[in-house]
Write a protein that holds these residues in place. Structure first.
Motif, PDB file in Angstrom:
ATOM      1  N   ALA A  34     -26.161 -18.577 -34.457  1.00 46.80           N
ATOM      2  CA  ALA A  34     -25.335 -19.286 -33.469  1.00 46.80           C
ATOM      3  C   ALA A  34     -24.860 -20.620 -34.031  1.00 46.80           C
ATOM      4  O   ALA A  34     -23.820 -21.127 -33.636  1.00 46.80           O
ATOM      5  N   ALA A  35     -25.620 -21.197 -34.970  1.00 44.54           N
ATOM      6  CA  ALA A  35     -25.247 -22.507 -35.502  1.00 44.54           C
ATOM      7  C   ALA A  35     -24.432 -22.419 -36.790  1.00 44.54           C
ATOM      8  O   ALA A  35     -23.628 -23.306 -37.079  1.00 44.54           O
ATOM      9  N   PHE A  36     -24.662 -21.360 -37.574  1.00 48.04           N
ATOM     10  CA  PHE A  36     -24.012 -21.285 -38.892  1.00 48.04           C
ATOM     11  C   PHE A  36     -23.357 -19.920 -39.126  1.00 48.04           C
ATOM     12  O   PHE A  36     -24.032 -18.962 -39.485  1.00 48.04           O
ATOM     13  N   PRO A  37     -22.028 -19.836 -38.946  1.00 46.45           N
ATOM     14  CA  PRO A  37     -21.353 -18.546 -39.097  1.00 46.45           C
ATOM     15  C   PRO A  37     -21.534 -17.945 -40.495  1.00 46.45           C
ATOM     16  O   PRO A  37     -21.639 -16.730 -40.646  1.00 46.45           O
ATOM     17  N   TRP A  38     -21.541 -18.823 -41.506  1.00 43.42           N
ATOM     18  CA  TRP A  38     -21.582 -18.298 -42.863  1.00 43.42           C
ATOM     19  C   TRP A  38     -22.998 -18.287 -43.457  1.00 43.42           C
ATOM     20  O   TRP A  38     -23.179 -18.032 -44.630  1.00 43.42           O
ATOM     21  N   GLY A  39     -23.989 -18.607 -42.641  1.00 49.12           N
ATOM     22  CA  GLY A  39     -25.378 -18.551 -43.082  1.00 49.12           C
ATOM     23  C   GLY A  39     -25.636 -19.438 -44.293  1.00 49.12           C
ATOM     24  O   GLY A  39     -24.903 -20.386 -44.558  1.00 49.12           O
ATOM     25  N   SER A  87     -24.904  -2.811 -23.024  1.00 49.30           N
ATOM     26  CA  SER A  87     -26.035  -3.420 -23.713  1.00 49.30           C
ATOM     27  C   SER A  87     -25.643  -4.824 -24.148  1.00 49.30           C
ATOM     28  O   SER A  87     -24.464  -5.204 -24.122  1.00 49.30           O
ATOM     29  N   ALA A  88     -26.662  -5.587 -24.561  1.00 47.41           N
ATOM     30  CA  ALA A  88     -26.397  -6.954 -24.994  1.00 47.41           C
ATOM     31  C   ALA A  88     -25.382  -6.981 -26.127  1.00 47.41           C
ATOM     32  O   ALA A  88     -24.494  -7.832 -26.164  1.00 47.41           O
ATOM     33  N   GLU A  89     -25.512  -6.012 -27.045  1.00 51.52           N
ATOM     34  CA  GLU A  89     -24.616  -6.003 -28.215  1.00 51.52           C
ATOM     35  C   GLU A  89     -23.166  -5.726 -27.802  1.00 51.52           C
ATOM     36  O   GLU A  89     -22.249  -6.409 -28.248  1.00 51.52           O
ATOM     37  N   THR A  90     -22.997  -4.729 -26.936  1.00 54.91           N
ATOM     38  CA  THR A  90     -21.618  -4.420 -26.537  1.00 54.91           C
ATOM     39  C   THR A  90     -21.035  -5.571 -25.732  1.00 54.91           C
ATOM     40  O   THR A  90     -19.850  -5.881 -25.803  1.00 54.91           O
ATOM     41  N   ASP A  91     -21.922  -6.225 -25.004  1.00 55.51           N
ATOM     42  CA  ASP A  91     -21.519  -7.400 -24.248  1.00 55.51           C
ATOM     43  C   ASP A  91     -20.929  -8.442 -25.205  1.00 55.51           C
ATOM     44  O   ASP A  91     -19.844  -9.000 -24.970  1.00 55.51           O
ATOM     45  N   ALA A  92     -21.664  -8.681 -26.306  1.00 56.85           N
ATOM     46  CA  ALA A  92     -21.218  -9.685 -27.279  1.00 56.85           C
ATOM     47  C   ALA A  92     -19.912  -9.261 -27.938  1.00 56.85           C
ATOM     48  O   ALA A  92     -18.993 -10.071 -28.115  1.00 56.85           O
ATOM     49  N   VAL A  93     -19.817  -7.965 -28.271  1.00 54.00           N
ATOM     50  CA  VAL A  93     -18.593  -7.472 -28.923  1.00 54.00           C
ATOM     51  C   VAL A  93     -17.416  -7.589 -27.947  1.00 54.00           C
ATOM     52  O   VAL A  93     -16.315  -8.016 -28.319  1.00 54.00           O
ATOM     53  N   ASP A 124     -21.906 -21.555 -23.747  1.00 53.63           N
ATOM     54  CA  ASP A 124     -22.817 -20.441 -23.510  1.00 53.63           C
ATOM     55  C   ASP A 124     -24.149 -20.967 -23.028  1.00 53.63           C
ATOM     56  O   ASP A 124     -24.478 -22.131 -23.268  1.00 53.63           O
ATOM     57  N   VAL A 125     -24.915 -20.112 -22.371  1.00 54.67           N
ATOM     58  CA  VAL A 125     -26.257 -20.539 -21.990  1.00 54.67           C
ATOM     59  C   VAL A 125     -27.246 -19.982 -22.997  1.00 54.67           C
ATOM     60  O   VAL A 125     -27.240 -18.797 -23.308  1.00 54.67           O
ATOM     61  N   ASP A 126     -28.040 -20.876 -23.503  1.00 53.56           N
ATOM     62  CA  ASP A 126     -29.228 -20.544 -24.270  1.00 53.56           C
ATOM     63  C   ASP A 126     -29.068 -19.424 -25.305  1.00 53.56           C
ATOM     64  O   ASP A 126     -27.979 -19.137 -25.768  1.00 53.56           O
ATOM     65  N   ALA A 127     -30.211 -18.804 -25.675  1.00 53.96           N
ATOM     66  CA  ALA A 127     -30.208 -17.841 -26.769  1.00 53.96           C
ATOM     67  C   ALA A 127     -29.881 -16.436 -26.279  1.00 53.96           C
ATOM     68  O   ALA A 127     -30.649 -15.506 -26.471  1.00 53.96           O
ATOM     69  N   THR A 128     -28.757 -16.266 -25.642  1.00 52.70           N
ATOM     70  CA  THR A 128     -28.374 -14.940 -25.174  1.00 52.70           C
ATOM     71  C   THR A 128     -27.727 -14.177 -26.329  1.00 52.70           C
ATOM     72  O   THR A 128     -27.417 -14.757 -27.364  1.00 52.70           O
ATOM     73  N   ALA A 129     -27.514 -12.890 -26.094  1.00 60.09           N
ATOM     74  CA  ALA A 129     -26.907 -12.082 -27.157  1.00 60.09           C
ATOM     75  C   ALA A 129     -25.505 -12.583 -27.486  1.00 60.09           C
ATOM     76  O   ALA A 129     -25.019 -12.429 -28.602  1.00 60.09           O
ATOM     77  N   THR A 130     -24.861 -13.183 -26.500  1.00 61.29           N
ATOM     78  CA  THR A 130     -23.490 -13.635 -26.742  1.00 61.29           C
ATOM     79  C   THR A 130     -23.437 -14.995 -27.428  1.00 61.29           C
ATOM     80  O   THR A 130     -22.373 -15.461 -27.799  1.00 61.29           O
ATOM     81  N   ALA A 131     -24.618 -15.629 -27.600  1.00 61.41           N
ATOM     82  CA  ALA A 131     -24.613 -16.987 -28.139  1.00 61.41           C
ATOM     83  C   ALA A 131     -24.010 -17.056 -29.539  1.00 61.41           C
ATOM     84  O   ALA A 131     -23.386 -18.051 -29.900  1.00 61.41           O
ATOM     85  N   ALA A 132     -24.219 -16.014 -30.328  1.00 65.17           N
ATOM     86  CA  ALA A 132     -23.676 -16.048 -31.691  1.00 65.17           C
ATOM     87  C   ALA A 132     -22.222 -15.564 -31.728  1.00 65.17           C
ATOM     88  O   ALA A 132     -21.603 -15.545 -32.794  1.00 65.17           O
ATOM     89  N   ALA A 133     -21.666 -15.177 -30.567  1.00 61.31           N
ATOM     90  CA  ALA A 133     -20.293 -14.652 -30.543  1.00 61.31           C
ATOM     91  C   ALA A 133     -19.288 -15.669 -31.109  1.00 61.31           C
ATOM     92  O   ALA A 133     -18.436 -15.298 -31.938  1.00 61.31           O
ATOM     93  N   PRO A 134     -19.350 -16.947 -30.733  1.00 58.48           N
ATOM     94  CA  PRO A 134     -18.367 -17.881 -31.286  1.00 58.48           C
ATOM     95  C   PRO A 134     -18.450 -17.966 -32.812  1.00 58.48           C
ATOM     96  O   PRO A 134     -17.422 -18.070 -33.493  1.00 58.48           O
ATOM     97  N   ALA A 135     -19.676 -17.910 -33.348  1.00 52.56           N
ATOM     98  CA  ALA A 135     -19.823 -17.984 -34.808  1.00 52.56           C
ATOM     99  C   ALA A 135     -19.133 -16.790 -35.457  1.00 52.56           C
ATOM    100  O   ALA A 135     -18.446 -16.915 -36.483  1.00 52.56           O
ATOM    101  N   LYS A 136     -19.257 -15.630 -34.808  1.00 53.57           N
ATOM    102  CA  LYS A 136     -18.615 -14.435 -35.353  1.00 53.57           C
ATOM    103  C   LYS A 136     -17.093 -14.540 -35.234  1.00 53.57           C
ATOM    104  O   LYS A 136     -16.349 -14.162 -36.141  1.00 53.57           O
ATOM    105  N   ALA A 164     -18.138  -4.875 -38.549  1.00 49.33           N
ATOM    106  CA  ALA A 164     -18.874  -5.376 -39.716  1.00 49.33           C
ATOM    107  C   ALA A 164     -19.577  -6.697 -39.393  1.00 49.33           C
ATOM    108  O   ALA A 164     -20.669  -6.964 -39.893  1.00 49.33           O
ATOM    109  N   LEU A 165     -18.938  -7.475 -38.546  1.00 49.47           N
ATOM    110  CA  LEU A 165     -19.554  -8.767 -38.208  1.00 49.47           C
ATOM    111  C   LEU A 165     -20.773  -8.601 -37.322  1.00 49.47           C
ATOM    112  O   LEU A 165     -21.664  -9.432 -37.302  1.00 49.47           O
ATOM    113  N   ASN A 166     -20.787  -7.503 -36.573  1.00 49.04           N
ATOM    114  CA  ASN A 166     -21.836  -7.358 -35.584  1.00 49.04           C
ATOM    115  C   ASN A 166     -22.975  -6.424 -35.978  1.00 49.04           C
ATOM    116  O   ASN A 166     -23.961  -6.324 -35.252  1.00 49.04           O
ATOM    117  N   SER A 167     -22.822  -5.769 -37.097  1.00 50.13           N
ATOM    118  CA  SER A 167     -23.924  -4.894 -37.504  1.00 50.13           C
ATOM    119  C   SER A 167     -23.904  -4.697 -39.012  1.00 50.13           C
ATOM    120  O   SER A 167     -22.828  -4.656 -39.627  1.00 50.13           O
TER     121      SER A 167
END
Ligand SMILES: Cc1cc2nc3c(=O)[nH]c(=O)nc-3n(C[C@H](O)[C@H](O)[C@H](O)COP(=O)(O)OP(=O)(O)OC[C@H]3O[C@@H](n4cnc5c(N)ncnc54)[C@H](O)[C@@H]3O)c2cc1C
Length: 1031
Positions: A5-10, A531-537, A400-412, A562-565
């Motif tokens: 969620a903090a670093f898109p490029w790791g 599911s949480a993943e499809t939610d994020a996608v 976003d709220v907290d560590a939800t599955a969608t939290a990393a969506a902006p980074a993606k 590719a970004l999500n799995s």
């Protein structure tokens, strides 16, 4: 290279850092440190990511520019690990000859204070040390604001005090060069390289011309050789300027010690240091001067050594008004007329000795200040300007709220945008873990060329809100431009918008003429239980659809998969299905005209304040609020200070000025199996306003032992949470309301030694006649021997008497009247505030003994102090003392300390070393110390020896009484140096100090008499040059 969620490029691979690369400034700093250093000391704490990359490369066994695996030493940022680091820098192994690279330190300004003593000593003895470079991220935690703040001020003050060099980076694009520059400077002086640790260090962006590790090493080696040619006779500022020129020639850059931007005939100039303000100010000067405004900006790159010459050269000759934008510690310092920023003091000094005829203004700002474009324009007295002029900047803000599955969506999304748009993308995530149990705000910018803009978005094109509950606490459109698009992910049905979307949000949508889109994931297809993943996608795709309607989503499906799995193929069908169905769940809302009239109850914040670097893991806060016991009511007050207006005072009853300090470290200095526990405790005084003079003592308000208090409550049958009025003994006119538990823990000396008076008073409550009589006898002259035995041999407490005399049962309130209040204990301060500005140190010996019945007994304060843990709070006050340094710095000082009697002398010696580092002439320093064994009780031994080597201590006389067959005491050591002692006291008009227990006083006075005669000692006493502090 995993996206978080903090670093898109790791974390990038070490070898991948080359040419155009997406990364963070912090990673580039680590690359330079890794490429050049033989040893890296990391003071990174959990979550601040200062050493994530070096730790990963080190673990992978990556060799650095010298073909070596650098040693990564993880340091405790809160303990006094400084001494160990110092030892390494003076190690006999001479890295300078064989391996001319510096040791690197990675730290934040939060830990800079702990390093200050090392910096002072290094600066003093640098010619004999391994080169030192510290890469310091300006970040600190402000408890007052519950926020992470970019604290540069403490780095500037540290540089002022210690004599190290200080340079700054203001963007990711220059940080690699500056890390290299600082490493090169370290061949001249110890060097600190500081950069914004809150925004700049953590923002991901594309840097186009990253030097690979081999180039870093090559440039460093070449320039070090060129540096040798400069010669050592030139002053440090000139040598550093030459290094910078050489670096410019090598890299094709144009850095200066001070850099000017703006009108050639500017009349008004703003002087700035730092990142956000420097970047905005530069841009403002460029834009506004183009428009004909006679203004400019001087950015300070090298703050120490501060070269007046280069500063004056950077100023345009036409200048009439200089404003200095300088950071100070906090809002109080901004308000105090007598506090100046560090930068202001230097600018004034430089102008005072020049022919420049300009007024100077100090514009102070506190560490918690977050700059906007408008702020800087105001300081320049100019209208606002378009920071992104000609850049086709598109800006996106996600909530976003907290560590939800969608939290990393902006980074993606950020990664995806960088791949599909061919634009430069920057990304920054901010975590507020206190609001709604965790909120994340992320910002993405996309620009045509590389834009260095390390500040918050003010004109978002698209705002994404991933949970409608955020709308209750934030004005998410506050930083949106007119006509912005808003994507709200919610399951609220259209019919309920009016009812369920907050009025403030509805009104803002209307006012900003925003386009509102709602994503209801449940309506995307038959499979409603997404599911949480499809939610994020789904969210990522909805974002693309809204933000970039021109994109072919079906074409982007593979990239999204590719970004999500890691197994993109397996999720591709699901992604494609969502693309197909997106229209079913994503709707544009017809905004009713009435929304413009929605009544708004309160103004909400438009942005969040970072108080963490990662998502919340603590989920208990809300549950705690629900509990109702009296104790939890009190706890609520402490947890939610502002709402409950709790005064930050643990002991409001005490009349003197009290401060609440926090334990920074608490270390036993004697071995665990040794019979004496002598410990060194450090308190953090940041933000308290506590100041002390050399030699003063700290008054400590210790608590009773919790377990003993609980046992007493049980035994006496009390209700711990019952409220009682307890008189304050120090000011009898004052009473305060406390719970019984608090009163017993903090106010009443129930475990102290009872005097005769208590026996007498207790007799009044005895219902049993025999007990009453016995108590009265013990209180009388007749009972003196027995009373003395009880007090001195049995060492009984008040509580013991209550156990013994069972019929005497004063009610709690009455007990509180006849048992005296707890008394503060005093401890000599063992640190100098010059060297440790935000710290106070003590050296304490734990008091304990065993009574005749075999019970272990403890000194009240030392037991409490010895058990304090890092982060614990304590109430303290500062006590004046007789231990004062002589009026002239050149007067010799002779100090004799036994055991913990050394404490004030550590402060004396530290202060003298600091003075020497400032170029102040100091007198001779004799230190005599006494203890039983060198191995177990050579307290602060390493430090004394380093000071001796550095020439600060002239004579060090150590008397370890039991290390040899015959006993050797301080007086014996003093006697060995009679000639020097005589000269220092008589000819040098020096002062003698003795601290610790009383027993050596006669023998020591005797030896002094031999040196200066008995009359001489008397005279010294009269003149205040013979000072005793015995306890
Ligand atoms: C100016 C100054 C500077 C000082 N600097 C230092 C310093 O740098 N380091 C340091 O370690 N100390 C220092 N001291 C001493 C310190 O203030 C305390 O006195 C010491 O730490 C003991 O405190 P305590 O609360 O642990 O023990 P206390 O509870 O006060 O006990 C102290 C003694 O009282 C006796 N006692 C306690 N309870 C009973 C009882 N119920 N019955 C009979 N006897 C009892 C015991 O003999 C015990 O040893 C300094 C004192 C002064 C005045």
């Amino acid at each position: 290279m995993s996206t978080t969620a903090a670093f898109p490029w790791g974390v990038p691979a070490y070898d991948s850092l080359s040419g155009p690369t997406y990364l963070t400034a912090q990673q580039l700093v680590q690359q330079v440190g890794y490429a050049l250093a033989s040893k890296i000391y990391s003071y990174s704490s959990e979550g601040d990511d200062l050493d994530t990359a070096v730790a990963q490369w080190n673990k992978e066994g990556v060799l650095n520019g010298y073909g070596r695996l650098p040693v990564l030493a993880k340091m405790q940022s809160r303990s006094g690990a400084g001494a160990m680091v110092l030892g390494d820098f003076f190690s006999i192994e001479d890295f300078k000859q064989k391996y001319p690279a510096p040791h690197a330190v990675i730290a934040s300004t939060q830990t800079l204070a702990t390093m200050q003593p090392i910096l002072t000593q290094l600066a003093l003895l640098y010619s004999a040390a391994t080169p030192f470079v510290a890469h310091v991220s300006a970040s600190d935690y402000s408890a007052a604001n519950a926020a992470l703040v970019a604290n540069y001020a403490s780095a500037l003050y540290a540089a002022q005090e210690t004599g190290v060099s200080l340079i700054s980076s203001s963007s990711a694009h220059e940080i690699q060069h500056m890390a290299l520059f600082a490493s090169l400077i370290s061949s001249v002086t110890p060097a600190i390289h500081v950069y914004d640790g809150v925004r700049l260090a953590r923002e991901s962006c594309q840097v186009v011309d990253v030097l690979d590790a081999a180039a870093v090493k090559r440039t460093y080696t070449q320039l070090i050789q060129a540096q040798d040619a400069v010669g050592k006779k030139v002053d440090a500022a000139e040598r550093i300027s030459k290094i910078l020129n050489n670096l410019n020639s090598e890299l094709g850059t144009n850095y200066g010690l001070f850099e000017y931007e703006g009108h050639a005939e500017a009349e008004q100039v703003l002087v700035v240091f730092g990142s956000t303000e420097a970047r905005i100010a530069r841009r403002a000067a460029a834009e506004l001067s183009k428009a004909g405004q006679k203004l400019g900006v001087v950015v300070v790159r090298v703050y120490r050594p501060f070269s007046d010459k280069h500063f004056l050269e950077a100023l345009p000759a036409s200048v009439k008004k200089v404003s200095v934008l300088g950071q100070v510690a906090d809002k109080d310092a901004v308000a105090q007329a007598y506090t100046q920023s560090a930068l202001y003091a230097d600018v004034v000094a430089a102008l005072a000795t020049s022919s420049v005829n300009a007024s100077v203004k100090d514009i102070k700002y506190s560490t918690e200040k977050v700059f906007t474009i408008g702020d800087i324009a105001d300081y320049l007295g100019a209208p606002s300007f378009d920071f992104f002029a000609g850049e086709e900047a598109v800006q996106y803000v996600h909530w976003d709220v907290d560590a939800t599955a969608t939290a990393a969506a902006p980074a993606k999304v950020a990664k995806l945008l960088s791949e599909v748009s061919g634009k430069n993308v920057s990304f920054n995530a901010v975590f507020d873990n206190l609001s709604q149990a965790g909120i994340i705000q992320t910002e993405i910018r996309s620009t045509k060329s590389v834009v260095e803009a390390p500040f918050a978005i003010e004109n978002a094109d698209v705002v994404v809100v991933q949970d409608a509950k955020i709308l209750n606490s934030y004005d998410v459109l506050g930083a949106a431009k007119e006509g912005a698009k808003v994507l709200l992910r919610t399951s609220i049905k259209d019919a309920d918008y009016e009812k369920k979307l907050p009025a403030g949000f509805r009104r803002a949508v209307a006012a900003k003429k925003a386009e509102l889109y709602v994503l209801n994931v449940a309506e995307l297809g038959e499979k409603s239980e997404a599911s949480a993943e499809t939610d994020a996608v789904a969210l990522q795709l909805a974002f693309l659809k809204v933000a970039r309607p021109e994109l072919d989503l079906a074409g982007a499906a593979e990239k999204v998969a590719a970004l999500n799995s890691e197994d993109a193929k397996s999720i591709l069908p699901a992604v494609s299905k969502i693309v197909e169905n997106l229209a079913k769940g994503l709707n544009k809302v017809e905004v009713p005209a009435t929304w413009a009239e929605a009544e708004v109850a309160q103004e909400l914040p438009t942005t969040i304040r970072a108080n963490s670097t990662e998502a919340n893991t603590e989920k208990e806060i809300e549950e705690r609020v629900g509990e109702t016991s009296k104790w939890h009511e009190a706890a609520k007050g402490l947890l939610f200070k502002e709402a409950y207006e709790t005064k930050a005072s643990i002991r409001p009853d005490l009349p003197e000025r009290n401060f609440i300090v926090k334990v920074k470290s608490n270390k036993r200095l004697t071995p665990a199996d040794y019979d004496r526990n002598i410990f060194h405790i450090e308190f953090d005084t940041t933000g308290t306003g506590l100041t002390y003079e050399i030699g003063e003592a700290l008054g400590v308000h210790a608590h009773n032992d919790r377990k003993e208090v609980e046992d007493f409550i049980d035994f006496y049958g009390l209700d711990a949470s019952e409220l009682v009025n307890v008189p304050s003994r120090e000011d009898p006119a004052y009473t305060e309301t406390r719970t019984i538990f608090q009163a017993l823990l903090q106010n009443i000396d129930l475990f102290g030694r009872p005097g005769k008076k208590f026996y007498e008073q207790l007799a009044e409550f005895a219902t049993d006649e025999a007990e009453r009589k016995q108590l009265l006898t013990l209180a009388s002259a007749e009972g003196t021997t027995e009373f003395k035995r009880r007090a001195e041999v049995d060492t009984i407490h008040y509580v013991d008497l209550l156990h013994e005399f069972k019929s005497a049962r004063p009610a709690f309130g009455q007990l509180a009247q006849i048992v005296p209040p707890l008394k503060r204990r005093e401890y000599s301060i063992a640190s100098s505030q010059k060297v440790r500005p935000n710290q106070v140190d003590l050296l304490v010996v734990a008091v304990d003994w065993r009574d005749p019945t075999g019970r272990d007994r403890y000194g009240q304060a030392t037991r409490y102090l010895s058990r304090l843990e890092i982060g614990d709070e304590l109430v303290v006050s500062v006590k004046p003392s007789v231990m004062k340094l002589p009026p002239k710095d050149t007067q010799p000082i002779i100090m004799a300390g036994l055991g913990t009697g050394l404490a004030p002398f550590r402060a004396f010696v530290e202060y003298r070393a600091w003075q020497a580092a400032q170029g102040i002439e100091i007198g001779k320093v004799f230190l005599y110390l006494g203890s039983r064994h060198r191995r177990e009780e050579y307290l602060f031994g390493e430090e004394w020896e380093a000071y001796l080597d550095a020439g600060i201590i002239t004579i060090l006389g150590c008397a370890f009484s039991r290390d040899q067959p015959q006993k050797v005491y301080i007086q014996d050591k003093l006697e060995e140096n009679l000639v020097d002692v005589k000269e220092a006291l008589l000819e040098g008009n020096g002062s003698f100090y003795l601290c610790g227990p009383t027993w050596p006083v006669p023998a020591i006075t005797e030896v002094l008499s031999k040196a200066v005669t008995r009359n001489g000692v008397e005279e010294m006493k009269e003149e205040g040059r013979y000072v005793l502090e015995v306890y």
